[in-house]
Design a protein around this motif. Structure first.
Motif, PDB file in Angstrom:
ATOM      1  N   LEU A   1       6.787  13.961  10.072  1.00 40.44           N
ATOM      2  CA  LEU A   1       7.897  13.101   9.664  1.00 40.44           C
ATOM      3  C   LEU A   1       8.924  13.812   8.782  1.00 40.44           C
ATOM      4  O   LEU A   1       9.856  13.174   8.292  1.00 40.44           O
ATOM      5  CB  LEU A   1       7.364  11.877   8.904  1.00 40.44           C
ATOM      6  CG  LEU A   1       6.633  10.819   9.733  1.00 40.44           C
ATOM      7  CD1 LEU A   1       6.083   9.729   8.815  1.00 40.44           C
ATOM      8  CD2 LEU A   1       7.558  10.206  10.774  1.00 40.44           C
ATOM      9  N   LEU A   2       8.772  15.091   8.591  1.00 39.76           N
ATOM     10  CA  LEU A   2       9.591  15.816   7.624  1.00 39.76           C
ATOM     11  C   LEU A   2      11.072  15.870   8.001  1.00 39.76           C
ATOM     12  O   LEU A   2      11.895  16.274   7.197  1.00 39.76           O
ATOM     13  CB  LEU A   2       9.044  17.233   7.457  1.00 39.76           C
ATOM     14  CG  LEU A   2       9.407  18.012   6.186  1.00 39.76           C
ATOM     15  CD1 LEU A   2       9.081  17.207   4.934  1.00 39.76           C
ATOM     16  CD2 LEU A   2       8.674  19.349   6.155  1.00 39.76           C
ATOM     17  N   HIS A   3      11.411  15.427   9.198  1.00 35.01           N
ATOM     18  CA  HIS A   3      12.802  15.507   9.655  1.00 35.01           C
ATOM     19  C   HIS A   3      13.695  14.411   9.083  1.00 35.01           C
ATOM     20  O   HIS A   3      14.921  14.542   9.096  1.00 35.01           O
ATOM     21  CB  HIS A   3      12.847  15.454  11.181  1.00 35.01           C
ATOM     22  CG  HIS A   3      12.087  16.571  11.843  1.00 35.01           C
ATOM     23  ND1 HIS A   3      12.543  17.866  11.867  1.00 35.01           N
ATOM     24  CD2 HIS A   3      10.894  16.591  12.471  1.00 35.01           C
ATOM     25  CE1 HIS A   3      11.672  18.638  12.496  1.00 35.01           C
ATOM     26  NE2 HIS A   3      10.654  17.885  12.867  1.00 35.01           N
TER      27      HIS A   3
ATOM     28  N   GLY B   1       3.374   6.540  16.543  1.00 35.73           N
ATOM     29  CA  GLY B   1       2.358   7.580  16.633  1.00 35.73           C
ATOM     30  C   GLY B   1       2.584   8.688  15.635  1.00 35.73           C
ATOM     31  O   GLY B   1       1.629   9.197  15.014  1.00 35.73           O
ATOM     32  N   THR B   2       3.848   9.085  15.459  1.00 35.20           N
ATOM     33  CA  THR B   2       4.179  10.137  14.496  1.00 35.20           C
ATOM     34  C   THR B   2       3.868   9.681  13.076  1.00 35.20           C
ATOM     35  O   THR B   2       3.343  10.450  12.265  1.00 35.20           O
ATOM     36  CB  THR B   2       5.673  10.513  14.612  1.00 35.20           C
ATOM     37  OG1 THR B   2       5.964  10.888  15.962  1.00 35.20           O
ATOM     38  CG2 THR B   2       6.009  11.668  13.694  1.00 35.20           C
ATOM     39  N   TYR B   3       4.181   8.409  12.785  1.00 31.14           N
ATOM     40  CA  TYR B   3       3.891   7.847  11.461  1.00 31.14           C
ATOM     41  C   TYR B   3       2.381   7.862  11.212  1.00 31.14           C
ATOM     42  O   TYR B   3       1.923   8.283  10.140  1.00 31.14           O
ATOM     43  CB  TYR B   3       4.424   6.416  11.389  1.00 31.14           C
ATOM     44  CG  TYR B   3       4.374   5.798  10.006  1.00 31.14           C
ATOM     45  CD1 TYR B   3       5.512   5.734   9.210  1.00 31.14           C
ATOM     46  CD2 TYR B   3       3.190   5.255   9.493  1.00 31.14           C
ATOM     47  CE1 TYR B   3       5.478   5.159   7.947  1.00 31.14           C
ATOM     48  CE2 TYR B   3       3.144   4.680   8.239  1.00 31.14           C
ATOM     49  CZ  TYR B   3       4.299   4.633   7.466  1.00 31.14           C
ATOM     50  OH  TYR B   3       4.245   4.074   6.212  1.00 31.14           O
TER      51      TYR B   3
ATOM     52  N   ARG C   1       0.866  -1.174   0.000  1.00 33.17           N
ATOM     53  CA  ARG C   1       0.000   0.000   0.000  1.00 33.17           C
ATOM     54  C   ARG C   1       0.904   1.225   0.000  1.00 33.17           C
ATOM     55  O   ARG C   1       1.887   1.273   0.738  1.00 33.17           O
ATOM     56  CB  ARG C   1      -0.916   0.032   1.225  1.00 33.17           C
ATOM     57  CG  ARG C   1      -2.002  -1.032   1.214  1.00 33.17           C
ATOM     58  CD  ARG C   1      -2.890  -0.895   2.447  1.00 33.17           C
ATOM     59  NE  ARG C   1      -3.624   0.359   2.452  1.00 33.17           N
ATOM     60  CZ  ARG C   1      -4.844   0.527   1.916  1.00 33.17           C
ATOM     61  NH1 ARG C   1      -5.447  -0.494   1.326  1.00 33.17           N
ATOM     62  NH2 ARG C   1      -5.447   1.690   1.981  1.00 33.17           N
ATOM     63  N   VAL C   2       0.565   2.207  -0.834  1.00 27.95           N
ATOM     64  CA  VAL C   2       1.373   3.419  -0.934  1.00 27.95           C
ATOM     65  C   VAL C   2       0.490   4.644  -0.763  1.00 27.95           C
ATOM     66  O   VAL C   2      -0.586   4.728  -1.356  1.00 27.95           O
ATOM     67  CB  VAL C   2       2.108   3.485  -2.295  1.00 27.95           C
ATOM     68  CG1 VAL C   2       2.813   4.832  -2.454  1.00 27.95           C
ATOM     69  CG2 VAL C   2       3.119   2.350  -2.412  1.00 27.95           C
ATOM     70  N   HIS C   3       0.963   5.568   0.069  1.00 33.24           N
ATOM     71  CA  HIS C   3       0.264   6.831   0.273  1.00 33.24           C
ATOM     72  C   HIS C   3       1.263   7.966   0.095  1.00 33.24           C
ATOM     73  O   HIS C   3       2.407   7.872   0.560  1.00 33.24           O
ATOM     74  CB  HIS C   3      -0.350   6.894   1.670  1.00 33.24           C
ATOM     75  CG  HIS C   3      -1.407   5.864   1.906  1.00 33.24           C
ATOM     76  ND1 HIS C   3      -2.733   6.081   1.621  1.00 33.24           N
ATOM     77  CD2 HIS C   3      -1.324   4.591   2.378  1.00 33.24           C
ATOM     78  CE1 HIS C   3      -3.430   4.989   1.914  1.00 33.24           C
ATOM     79  NE2 HIS C   3      -2.595   4.074   2.374  1.00 33.24           N
TER      80      HIS C   3
ATOM     81  N   LEU D   1       0.323   9.678   8.291  1.00 31.97           N
ATOM     82  CA  LEU D   1      -0.487   8.847   7.402  1.00 31.97           C
ATOM     83  C   LEU D   1      -1.908   9.396   7.294  1.00 31.97           C
ATOM     84  O   LEU D   1      -2.529   9.359   6.227  1.00 31.97           O
ATOM     85  CB  LEU D   1      -0.510   7.408   7.915  1.00 31.97           C
ATOM     86  CG  LEU D   1      -1.254   6.372   7.079  1.00 31.97           C
ATOM     87  CD1 LEU D   1      -0.661   6.267   5.678  1.00 31.97           C
ATOM     88  CD2 LEU D   1      -1.215   5.013   7.776  1.00 31.97           C
ATOM     89  N   GLY D   2      -2.410   9.941   8.402  1.00 29.25           N
ATOM     90  CA  GLY D   2      -3.754  10.504   8.384  1.00 29.25           C
ATOM     91  C   GLY D   2      -3.876  11.721   7.492  1.00 29.25           C
ATOM     92  O   GLY D   2      -4.977  12.049   7.034  1.00 29.25           O
ATOM     93  N   ASP D   3      -2.738  12.398   7.225  1.00 28.15           N
ATOM     94  CA  ASP D   3      -2.747  13.579   6.359  1.00 28.15           C
ATOM     95  C   ASP D   3      -2.412  13.248   4.911  1.00 28.15           C
ATOM     96  O   ASP D   3      -2.483  14.115   4.038  1.00 28.15           O
ATOM     97  CB  ASP D   3      -1.731  14.614   6.869  1.00 28.15           C
ATOM     98  CG  ASP D   3      -2.175  15.270   8.164  1.00 28.15           C
ATOM     99  OD1 ASP D   3      -3.398  15.374   8.373  1.00 28.15           O
ATOM    100  OD2 ASP D   3      -1.302  15.679   8.953  1.00 28.15           O
TER     101      ASP D   3
END
Length: 264
Positions: free
Chosen positions: A195-197, A234-236, A182-184, A240-242
């Motif tokens: 996660l941008l770091h 949790g950060t992932y 699955r890819v998002h 993922l929700g966005d």
């Protein structure tokens, strides 16, 4: 690694009337570790081999003739590579490049050409072979369950040029269409997100706690602290929700491949 070594271990175990769990208990290892060694997917450490010799009463045969695991990967990634081969579920986040297990050969070569000092042709070939070998875990139709969360920059950066990118993106598309991964995609318009770091890989296992692997320039680290791993998870999940839903992400992948010149 040849499967002959693992097959011989299995024969000795069966001859001794032991189950994989029995051997795991005697050698102070996990059952899944024994399973991977017997299947030829993992080389035991020297200490593992000694404990297996003792548990199976095979003298020093297993430690003396232990195969050399010479897969060409960066030293800081070796532990993560071994864990990756045992995982039942993997969630990848990629900020700059397509995750290694999803890379095509030409894309992998293009990534390696950015190294300085440059790799020799022989060393480059070894690394590419090792990277493509990692992707063989996707040959199993069910395990591991793989999710990939990609920053849009991964698609827009023309690594290796248009032809290489078109092939790479369509390779990912086909894996999604085959329901293997699955890819998002996290689109540019989203702006900043948790996660941008940097990149992170989350792994779950049948009989051991989950871990996280993070990587930066010339360094990487496996994290097994439950508190820290839970924080990464949790950060992932927050990112993922966005992200774009699967259907919209797939449409973006196809459209981007078409922009690079793929018309198939």
């Amino acid at each position: 690694m040849s499967s002959t070594y693992g097959e011989w271990i299995r024969e000795q175990r069966v001859a001794a009337g032991l189950t994989q769990q029995d051997l795991a208990d005697a050698a102070i290892m996990t059952r899944s570790h024994i399973s991977h060694i017997e299947a030829g997917r993992r080389v035991p450490s020297q200490d593992d081999a000694r404990r297996l010799d003792k548990a199976l009463n095979t003298g020093n045969v297993l430690s003396r003739f232990r195969p050399q695991d010479d897969v060409a990967v960066a030293d800081h990634f070796e532990t993560a590579r071994q864990l990756e081969q045992q995982a039942t579920a993997i969630r990848e986040f990629a900020l700059s490049y397509v995750p290694g297990i999803l890379q095509t050969e030409e894309y992998a070569r293009a990534v390696l050409r950015t190294a300085f000092p440059p790799w020799s042709r022989e060393e480059s070939d070894r690394i590419v072979v090792a990277r493509i070998a990692r992707s063989k875990l996707l040959a199993d139709p069910d395990t591991p369950v793989v999710w990939a969360l990609l920053d849009e920059g991964v698609l827009r950066r023309p690594v290796g040029g248009p032809e290489v990118m078109a092939e790479q993106i369509m390779h990912v598309v086909h894996l999604v269409e085959d329901e293997r991964v699955r890819v998002h995609v996290l689109p540019f318009e989203l702006g900043a997100y948790p996660l941008l770091h940097g990149m992170v890989s989350l792994m779950w296992f049948e009989d051991q706690p989950p871990v996280a692997y993070t990587e930066g320039l010339h360094m990487g680290k496996v994290h097994d602290s439950p508190t820290l791993v839970e924080r990464f998870q949790g950060t992932y999940n927050l990112a993922l929700g966005d992200a774009l839903p699967l259907k919209e992400s797939l449409a973006l992948l196809r459209a981007t491949a078409k922009e690079y010149g793929h018309h198939g």
